[in-house]
Design a protein around this motif. Structure first.
Motif, PDB file in Angstrom:
ATOM      1  N   MET A   1       0.830  -1.198   0.000  1.00  0.00           N
ATOM      2  CA  MET A   1       0.000   0.000   0.000  1.00  0.00           C
ATOM      3  C   MET A   1       0.872   1.259   0.000  1.00  0.00           C
ATOM      4  O   MET A   1       0.602   2.225  -0.728  1.00  0.00           O
ATOM      5  CB  MET A   1      -0.918   0.002   1.229  1.00  0.00           C
ATOM      6  CG  MET A   1      -1.920   1.142   1.260  1.00  0.00           C
ATOM      7  SD  MET A   1      -2.848   1.168   2.822  1.00  0.00           S
ATOM      8  CE  MET A   1      -3.670  -0.423   2.771  1.00  0.00           C
ATOM      9  N   LEU A   2       1.930   1.232   0.806  1.00  0.00           N
ATOM     10  CA  LEU A   2       2.828   2.379   0.886  1.00  0.00           C
ATOM     11  C   LEU A   2       3.547   2.625  -0.434  1.00  0.00           C
ATOM     12  O   LEU A   2       3.684   3.779  -0.877  1.00  0.00           O
ATOM     13  CB  LEU A   2       3.855   2.160   2.005  1.00  0.00           C
ATOM     14  CG  LEU A   2       4.909   3.247   2.207  1.00  0.00           C
ATOM     15  CD1 LEU A   2       4.256   4.561   2.608  1.00  0.00           C
ATOM     16  CD2 LEU A   2       5.942   2.821   3.243  1.00  0.00           C
ATOM     17  N   LEU A   3       3.977   1.541  -1.096  1.00  0.00           N
ATOM     18  CA  LEU A   3       4.765   1.685  -2.319  1.00  0.00           C
ATOM     19  C   LEU A   3       3.886   1.979  -3.536  1.00  0.00           C
ATOM     20  O   LEU A   3       4.068   2.996  -4.213  1.00  0.00           O
ATOM     21  CB  LEU A   3       5.578   0.415  -2.562  1.00  0.00           C
ATOM     22  CG  LEU A   3       6.409   0.363  -3.849  1.00  0.00           C
ATOM     23  CD1 LEU A   3       7.426   1.499  -3.891  1.00  0.00           C
ATOM     24  CD2 LEU A   3       7.102  -0.993  -3.995  1.00  0.00           C
ATOM     25  N   PHE A   4       2.935   1.086  -3.819  1.00  0.00           N
ATOM     26  CA  PHE A   4       2.202   1.176  -5.085  1.00  0.00           C
ATOM     27  C   PHE A   4       1.009   2.129  -5.034  1.00  0.00           C
ATOM     28  O   PHE A   4       0.590   2.638  -6.076  1.00  0.00           O
ATOM     29  CB  PHE A   4       1.709  -0.210  -5.509  1.00  0.00           C
ATOM     30  CG  PHE A   4       2.813  -1.144  -5.909  1.00  0.00           C
ATOM     31  CD1 PHE A   4       3.388  -1.055  -7.164  1.00  0.00           C
ATOM     32  CD2 PHE A   4       3.297  -2.094  -5.022  1.00  0.00           C
ATOM     33  CE1 PHE A   4       4.409  -1.907  -7.542  1.00  0.00           C
ATOM     34  CE2 PHE A   4       4.323  -2.951  -5.388  1.00  0.00           C
ATOM     35  CZ  PHE A   4       4.885  -2.851  -6.639  1.00  0.00           C
ATOM     36  N   ALA A   5       0.462   2.355  -3.853  1.00  0.00           N
ATOM     37  CA  ALA A   5      -0.707   3.227  -3.753  1.00  0.00           C
ATOM     38  C   ALA A   5      -0.340   4.643  -3.322  1.00  0.00           C
ATOM     39  O   ALA A   5      -0.781   5.618  -3.929  1.00  0.00           O
ATOM     40  CB  ALA A   5      -1.721   2.636  -2.774  1.00  0.00           C
ATOM     41  N   THR A   6       0.516   4.743  -2.297  1.00  0.00           N
ATOM     42  CA  THR A   6       0.843   6.065  -1.761  1.00  0.00           C
ATOM     43  C   THR A   6       1.979   6.733  -2.518  1.00  0.00           C
ATOM     44  O   THR A   6       1.859   7.890  -2.946  1.00  0.00           O
ATOM     45  CB  THR A   6       1.206   5.957  -0.269  1.00  0.00           C
ATOM     46  OG1 THR A   6       0.139   5.299   0.430  1.00  0.00           O
ATOM     47  CG2 THR A   6       1.427   7.345   0.331  1.00  0.00           C
ATOM     48  N   ARG A   7       3.081   6.007  -2.695  1.00  0.00           N
ATOM     49  CA  ARG A   7       4.260   6.603  -3.344  1.00  0.00           C
ATOM     50  C   ARG A   7       4.109   6.695  -4.860  1.00  0.00           C
ATOM     51  O   ARG A   7       4.271   7.764  -5.455  1.00  0.00           O
ATOM     52  CB  ARG A   7       5.508   5.782  -2.993  1.00  0.00           C
ATOM     53  CG  ARG A   7       5.891   5.860  -1.518  1.00  0.00           C
ATOM     54  CD  ARG A   7       6.460   7.237  -1.160  1.00  0.00           C
ATOM     55  NE  ARG A   7       6.819   7.313   0.237  1.00  0.00           N
ATOM     56  CZ  ARG A   7       7.999   6.933   0.735  1.00  0.00           C
ATOM     57  NH1 ARG A   7       8.916   6.427  -0.083  1.00  0.00           N
ATOM     58  NH2 ARG A   7       8.253   7.036   2.012  1.00  0.00           N
ATOM     59  N   LEU A   8       3.809   5.567  -5.497  1.00  0.00           N
ATOM     60  CA  LEU A   8       3.745   5.533  -6.961  1.00  0.00           C
ATOM     61  C   LEU A   8       2.369   5.890  -7.500  1.00  0.00           C
ATOM     62  O   LEU A   8       2.236   6.198  -8.694  1.00  0.00           O
ATOM     63  CB  LEU A   8       4.152   4.138  -7.462  1.00  0.00           C
ATOM     64  CG  LEU A   8       5.570   3.688  -7.085  1.00  0.00           C
ATOM     65  CD1 LEU A   8       5.835   2.281  -7.611  1.00  0.00           C
ATOM     66  CD2 LEU A   8       6.613   4.670  -7.634  1.00  0.00           C
ATOM     67  N   ASN A   9       1.356   5.802  -6.670  1.00  0.00           N
ATOM     68  CA  ASN A   9      -0.016   6.147  -7.067  1.00  0.00           C
ATOM     69  C   ASN A   9      -0.478   5.350  -8.294  1.00  0.00           C
ATOM     70  O   ASN A   9      -1.131   5.867  -9.197  1.00  0.00           O
ATOM     71  CB  ASN A   9      -0.129   7.656  -7.345  1.00  0.00           C
ATOM     72  CG  ASN A   9      -1.570   8.136  -7.334  1.00  0.00           C
ATOM     73  OD1 ASN A   9      -2.420   7.542  -6.678  1.00  0.00           O
ATOM     74  ND2 ASN A   9      -1.843   9.192  -8.074  1.00  0.00           N
ATOM     75  N   LEU A  10      -0.137   4.056  -8.298  1.00  0.00           N
ATOM     76  CA  LEU A  10      -0.502   3.204  -9.428  1.00  0.00           C
ATOM     77  C   LEU A  10      -1.782   2.414  -9.170  1.00  0.00           C
ATOM     78  O   LEU A  10      -2.496   2.069 -10.114  1.00  0.00           O
ATOM     79  CB  LEU A  10       0.647   2.223  -9.726  1.00  0.00           C
ATOM     80  CG  LEU A  10       1.965   2.838 -10.209  1.00  0.00           C
ATOM     81  CD1 LEU A  10       3.020   1.748 -10.370  1.00  0.00           C
ATOM     82  CD2 LEU A  10       1.751   3.570 -11.536  1.00  0.00           C
ATOM     83  N   LEU A  11      -2.047   2.115  -7.909  1.00  0.00           N
ATOM     84  CA  LEU A  11      -3.192   1.283  -7.556  1.00  0.00           C
ATOM     85  C   LEU A  11      -3.996   1.938  -6.444  1.00  0.00           C
ATOM     86  O   LEU A  11      -3.456   2.756  -5.688  1.00  0.00           O
ATOM     87  CB  LEU A  11      -2.717  -0.113  -7.117  1.00  0.00           C
ATOM     88  CG  LEU A  11      -2.034  -0.960  -8.192  1.00  0.00           C
ATOM     89  CD1 LEU A  11      -1.391  -2.187  -7.572  1.00  0.00           C
ATOM     90  CD2 LEU A  11      -3.029  -1.369  -9.277  1.00  0.00           C
ATOM     91  N   PRO A  12      -5.271   1.581  -6.307  1.00  0.00           N
ATOM     92  CA  PRO A  12      -6.100   2.162  -5.241  1.00  0.00           C
ATOM     93  C   PRO A  12      -5.578   1.787  -3.857  1.00  0.00           C
ATOM     94  O   PRO A  12      -5.039   0.697  -3.657  1.00  0.00           O
ATOM     95  CB  PRO A  12      -7.481   1.548  -5.490  1.00  0.00           C
ATOM     96  CG  PRO A  12      -7.446   1.081  -6.906  1.00  0.00           C
ATOM     97  CD  PRO A  12      -6.037   0.694  -7.197  1.00  0.00           C
ATOM     98  N   VAL A  13      -5.737   2.678  -2.905  1.00  0.00           N
ATOM     99  CA  VAL A  13      -5.259   2.441  -1.542  1.00  0.00           C
ATOM    100  C   VAL A  13      -6.119   1.392  -0.852  1.00  0.00           C
ATOM    101  O   VAL A  13      -5.602   0.475  -0.203  1.00  0.00           O
ATOM    102  CB  VAL A  13      -5.270   3.756  -0.732  1.00  0.00           C
ATOM    103  CG1 VAL A  13      -4.864   3.490   0.713  1.00  0.00           C
ATOM    104  CG2 VAL A  13      -4.345   4.772  -1.366  1.00  0.00           C
ATOM    105  N   SER A  14      -7.424   1.503  -0.972  1.00  0.00           N
ATOM    106  CA  SER A  14      -8.317   0.598  -0.261  1.00  0.00           C
ATOM    107  C   SER A  14      -9.678   0.580  -0.941  1.00  0.00           C
ATOM    108  O   SER A  14      -9.901   1.273  -1.931  1.00  0.00           O
ATOM    109  CB  SER A  14      -8.461   1.034   1.203  1.00  0.00           C
ATOM    110  OG  SER A  14      -9.021   2.344   1.268  1.00  0.00           O
ATOM    111  N   GLY A  15     -10.583  -0.206  -0.374  1.00  0.00           N
ATOM    112  CA  GLY A  15     -11.942  -0.257  -0.878  1.00  0.00           C
ATOM    113  C   GLY A  15     -12.195  -1.429  -1.812  1.00  0.00           C
ATOM    114  O   GLY A  15     -11.301  -2.224  -2.112  1.00  0.00           O
TER     115      GLY A  15
END
Length: 316
Positions: A152-166
């Motif tokens: 979550m930290l890498l792909f969602a928060t840092r790279l913004n490639l995938l949704p964080v949650s839901g």
């Protein structure tokens, strides 16, 4: 085959019985009164007592357990007075996200672990083999919730490639449905990737030393055909055993992962039920997961016969 399936289902009865007893008493270990939760903090003792009587909590524990088992025999998993709905309907409304994560995780696991295991066996003793084993050791030592947070930290928060949650229903947007499943599915399947890869490697090493592989080599068959058609086909049964056993674990493991990624599945339902002291819901979900384990293992046993006719002749 029907006779064999009936015997397996019959042998599952004592397992469900034992799981039911454990689920019943474990759900009551938490402190608090579900009747008080329903009534609210301002309710009088008489109002709480009336709710306890309505829920059957005023009966002795053996009587409550007996009544619950009788209801189970009639297909009734219980009724949640806190949610004001049957346990079966609550499970039905939350099962799809959980199954989505588990099935997608299973697909990822097989797509990654089996080729890695075959590659490691083919390159036994080389740097490639050690690299695969090192990767398996690393993924085994990392809990799913930690993997989820790191992803979550890498792909969602840092790279913004995938949704964080839901979670998004496939009827709303299939692409978003898949994107929201990637991180939780990878998180829950890391351990299974390691287990399946190791079992595939071990089984393939035994298969590659067999006479039929030496015959395939002598015939000059391509290496890919030697590995997949002759090798893995005969090494698949131990791998299938691990896959069948671990699929139920994927469903159980998704409980924690769903909490991390805020997925409205069985995991979220279990956590909320524990916090609310919803005994009926906790018991019902535990029994449901046990039934899923039994059903998956039954399918695995049947698949043995499909892969190896010798097993069909002996067992069926």
């Amino acid at each position: 085959m029907l006779k064999y399936i009936f015997k397996r289902l019959l042998s599952a009865v004592p397992v469900i019985f034992i799981v039911g007893i454990l689920a019943f008493f474990l759900s009551r270990l938490s402190k608090g009164d579900p009747a008080r939760v329903i009534a609210g903090t301002d309710a009088t003792d008489s109002q709480v007592a009336a709710i306890r009587q309505q829920m059957g909590l005023d009966l002795p524990l053996p009587n409550q357990l007996w009544d619950w088992f009788i209801a189970l025999l009639h297909g009734n998993f219980g009724y949640s007075y806190i949610l004001n709905q049957s346990v079966s309907s609550a499970i039905a409304s939350h099962i799809f996200p959980t199954l989505s994560v588990a099935i997608f995780g299973e697909i990822l696991s097989l797509a990654i672990a089996i080729p890695l295991g075959i590659l490691a066996a083919d390159k036994q003793g080389t740097f490639t083999d050690k690299l695969v084993q090192g990767f398996a050791t690393l993924t085994t030592s990392m809990p799913s919730f930690l993997v989820g947070l790191l992803l979550m930290l890498l792909f969602a928060t840092r790279l913004n490639l995938l949704p964080v949650s839901g979670f998004v229903s496939p009827t709303e947007s299939f692409s978003q449905y898949i994107l929201h499943l990637i991180l939780p599915a990878v998180s829950v399947t890391t351990l299974q990737i390691a287990i399946v890869a190791r079992m595939t490697r071990s089984s393939m090493i035994d298969a590659l030393s067999s006479d039929y592989i030496r015959t395939a080599v002598a015939k000059g068959l391509p290496r890919s055909q030697q590995l997949w058609h002759h090798g893995f086909k005969n090494a698949a049964i131990p791998v299938l055993t691990v896959v069948g056993q671990s699929f139920g674990e994927l469903i159980a493991g998704s409980i924690i992962v769903e909490t991390v990624f805020d997925i409205p599945g069985l995991g979220q339902l279990v956590v909320n039920s524990i916090l609310r002291r919803d005994y009926q819901m906790i018991q019902g979900i535990l029994i449901f997961v046990a039934i899923v384990f039994i059903f998956v293992n039954l399918i695995t046993d049947v698949l043995y016969a499909v892969i190896d006719p010798r097993i069909r002749q002996e067992s069926f």
